[in-house]
Design a protein around this motif. Structure first.
Motif, PDB file in Angstrom:
ATOM      1  N   ALA A 176       0.303  -1.139  -0.449  1.00 24.50           N
ATOM      2  CA  ALA A 176       0.192   0.206   0.052  1.00 24.50           C
ATOM      3  C   ALA A 176       0.945   1.116   0.061  1.00 24.50           C
ATOM      4  O   ALA A 176       0.328   2.552  -0.134  1.00 24.50           O
ATOM      5  N   ALA A 179      -0.046   3.884  -2.623  1.00 23.95           N
ATOM      6  CA  ALA A 179      -0.992   4.282  -3.165  1.00 23.95           C
ATOM      7  C   ALA A 179      -1.283   5.796  -2.027  1.00 23.95           C
ATOM      8  O   ALA A 179      -1.335   6.390  -1.712  1.00 23.95           O
ATOM      9  N   SER A 183      -1.466   9.551  -2.603  1.00 27.41           N
ATOM     10  CA  SER A 183      -2.805  10.360  -1.967  1.00 27.41           C
ATOM     11  C   SER A 183      -2.344  11.501  -0.962  1.00 27.41           C
ATOM     12  O   SER A 183      -2.686  12.863  -1.083  1.00 27.41           O
ATOM     13  N   VAL A 189      -2.920   7.895  -9.819  1.00 26.05           N
ATOM     14  CA  VAL A 189      -1.658   6.287 -10.217  1.00 26.05           C
ATOM     15  C   VAL A 189      -1.582   5.899 -11.368  1.00 26.05           C
ATOM     16  O   VAL A 189      -3.516   6.305 -11.818  1.00 26.05           O
ATOM     17  N   ARG A 226      -7.502   8.855  -9.057  1.00 27.03           N
ATOM     18  CA  ARG A 226      -6.759   8.902  -8.205  1.00 27.03           C
ATOM     19  C   ARG A 226      -7.447   8.429  -6.464  1.00 27.03           C
ATOM     20  O   ARG A 226      -7.818   7.419  -7.026  1.00 27.03           O
ATOM     21  N   VAL A 227      -6.806   8.263  -6.086  1.00 29.15           N
ATOM     22  CA  VAL A 227      -6.417   7.504  -4.494  1.00 29.15           C
ATOM     23  C   VAL A 227      -7.258   7.995  -4.074  1.00 29.15           C
ATOM     24  O   VAL A 227      -7.585   9.614  -3.621  1.00 29.15           O
ATOM     25  N   ASP A 228      -8.648   7.587  -3.100  1.00 26.06           N
ATOM     26  CA  ASP A 228      -9.498   8.423  -2.675  1.00 26.06           C
ATOM     27  C   ASP A 228      -8.686   8.281  -1.379  1.00 26.06           C
ATOM     28  O   ASP A 228      -7.838   7.903  -1.168  1.00 26.06           O
ATOM     29  N   VAL A 231      -7.228   3.933   1.211  1.00 28.03           N
ATOM     30  CA  VAL A 231      -5.600   3.757   1.242  1.00 28.03           C
ATOM     31  C   VAL A 231      -6.243   1.776   0.347  1.00 28.03           C
ATOM     32  O   VAL A 231      -5.671   1.468  -0.466  1.00 28.03           O
ATOM     33  N   ARG A 232      -6.121   1.432   1.588  1.00 27.51           N
ATOM     34  CA  ARG A 232      -6.935  -0.435   1.241  1.00 27.51           C
ATOM     35  C   ARG A 232      -7.785  -0.296  -0.538  1.00 27.51           C
ATOM     36  O   ARG A 232      -7.754  -1.025  -0.902  1.00 27.51           O
ATOM     37  N   PHE A 234      -8.587   1.930  -2.484  1.00 28.94           N
ATOM     38  CA  PHE A 234      -7.799   2.042  -3.584  1.00 28.94           C
ATOM     39  C   PHE A 234      -6.862   0.777  -4.009  1.00 28.94           C
ATOM     40  O   PHE A 234      -7.374   0.291  -5.384  1.00 28.94           O
ATOM     41  N   VAL A 235      -6.416   0.456  -3.067  1.00 37.32           N
ATOM     42  CA  VAL A 235      -4.823  -1.045  -3.824  1.00 37.32           C
ATOM     43  C   VAL A 235      -6.157  -1.948  -4.199  1.00 37.32           C
ATOM     44  O   VAL A 235      -5.761  -3.098  -4.998  1.00 37.32           O
ATOM     45  N   LEU A 238      -7.685  -0.784  -7.319  1.00 42.21           N
ATOM     46  CA  LEU A 238      -5.872  -1.634  -8.716  1.00 42.21           C
ATOM     47  C   LEU A 238      -5.939  -2.425  -8.828  1.00 42.21           C
ATOM     48  O   LEU A 238      -5.136  -3.258  -9.993  1.00 42.21           O
TER      49      LEU A 238
END
Length: 264
Positions: A176, A179, A183, A189, A226-228, A231-232, A234-235, A238
């Motif tokens: 992570a 990300a 962020s 990304v 885009r990372v909101d 974070v987890r 988003f990972v 992706l």
């Protein structure tokens, strides 16, 4: 694949392979030895740019030589679509050790996160220091350095898997840290998808072990994210994207379609 492996390495290929390895080693060692001298001579404002240019030029020339000798077929033109001056995290899957080579050969002004052990490598350490790459030995220091690099307008090259993709998977688990950097710095990304038909330099494949030729690698520019705040989440998103894009054979070492010859 078995037939290709038995017939793909002719005597000419074998000779060319040894020559390329020797030239590559000599070039890396020469640049690594010259880099500390350049670091003393160059003004601080120019060191990183010169270091990154030297790595890019060296990698591009060696990949071009591999193509001219029939050792590789590379399709890297998609990388030219990336805006050169936009700070971003460039996230790539990691099937083999040539991944960073092919990407940095095409992109200027890229800062790479590198294993701490490479900083003491006589063939690579000097060049890595001159280029201002980021040492991956402490998670907190790594994130801080990555955010600082992005805040300075750099493009940061990362491999979210943290190691090469397992042989039986399209893509490995993601960490992570990348990300969190994106962020915190407020940058996108950019997904980069690397496809190959060769097991060369995958996990367990040593540098000097000869593969079938030509090595085929295609690089595709994927979606930009885009990372909101989560974070987890988003990972995970992706990671699913990479699985969907690469899951139809890339994990088994197969490119999706034949690749046109392209000069790197």
């Amino acid at each position: 694949m078995a037939a290709r492996q038995s017939s793909g390495a002719t005597i000419a290929h074998r000779v060319c392979f040894v020559v390329v390895l020797a030239l590559w080693g000599a070039g890396c060692l020469g640049w690594s030895l010259a880099a500390p001298v350049l670091r003393l001579l160059l003004p601080a404002s120019r060191r990183e740019a010169v270091g990154q240019w030297g790595i890019q030029a060296g990698f591009r020339n060696m990949l071009g030589l591999m193509q001219r000798l029939g050792l590789a077929r590379l399709d890297l033109a998609s990388l030219d679509l990336l805006p050169p001056d936009q700070p971003m995290v460039i996230a790539c899957n990691h099937p083999g050790l040539l991944d960073a080579v092919v990407v940095t050969s095409r992109l200027r002004g890229v800062v790479c996160i590198t294993k701490a052990s490479l900083w003491d490598n006589p063939f690579l350490g000097g060049g890595i220091r001159l280029a201002g790459y980021i040492r991956n030995d402490s998670p907190i220091a790594l994130v801080r350095a990555g955010v600082a690099s992005l805040a300075a307008g750099k493009r940061l090259l990362v491999f979210p898997e943290g190691t090469r993709t397992p042989r039986d998977a399209a893509v490995g688990d993601f960490r992570a840290g990348f990300a969190l950097m994106a962020s915190t710095a407020g940058v996108p990304v950019q997904a980069i998808l690397i496809e190959t038909d060769t097991p060369y330099l995958r996990k367990g494949w040593p540098l000097q072990r000869m593969p079938a030729f030509p090595i085929v690698i295609r690089v595709r520019v994927g979606r930009q994210f885009r990372v909101d705040r989560d974070v987890r989440l988003f990972v995970d998103t992706l990671h699913r994207y990479f699985e969907q894009e690469l899951g139809d054979g890339a994990g088994a070492g197969q490119a999706r379609r034949p690749l046109a010859r392209h000069t790197a």
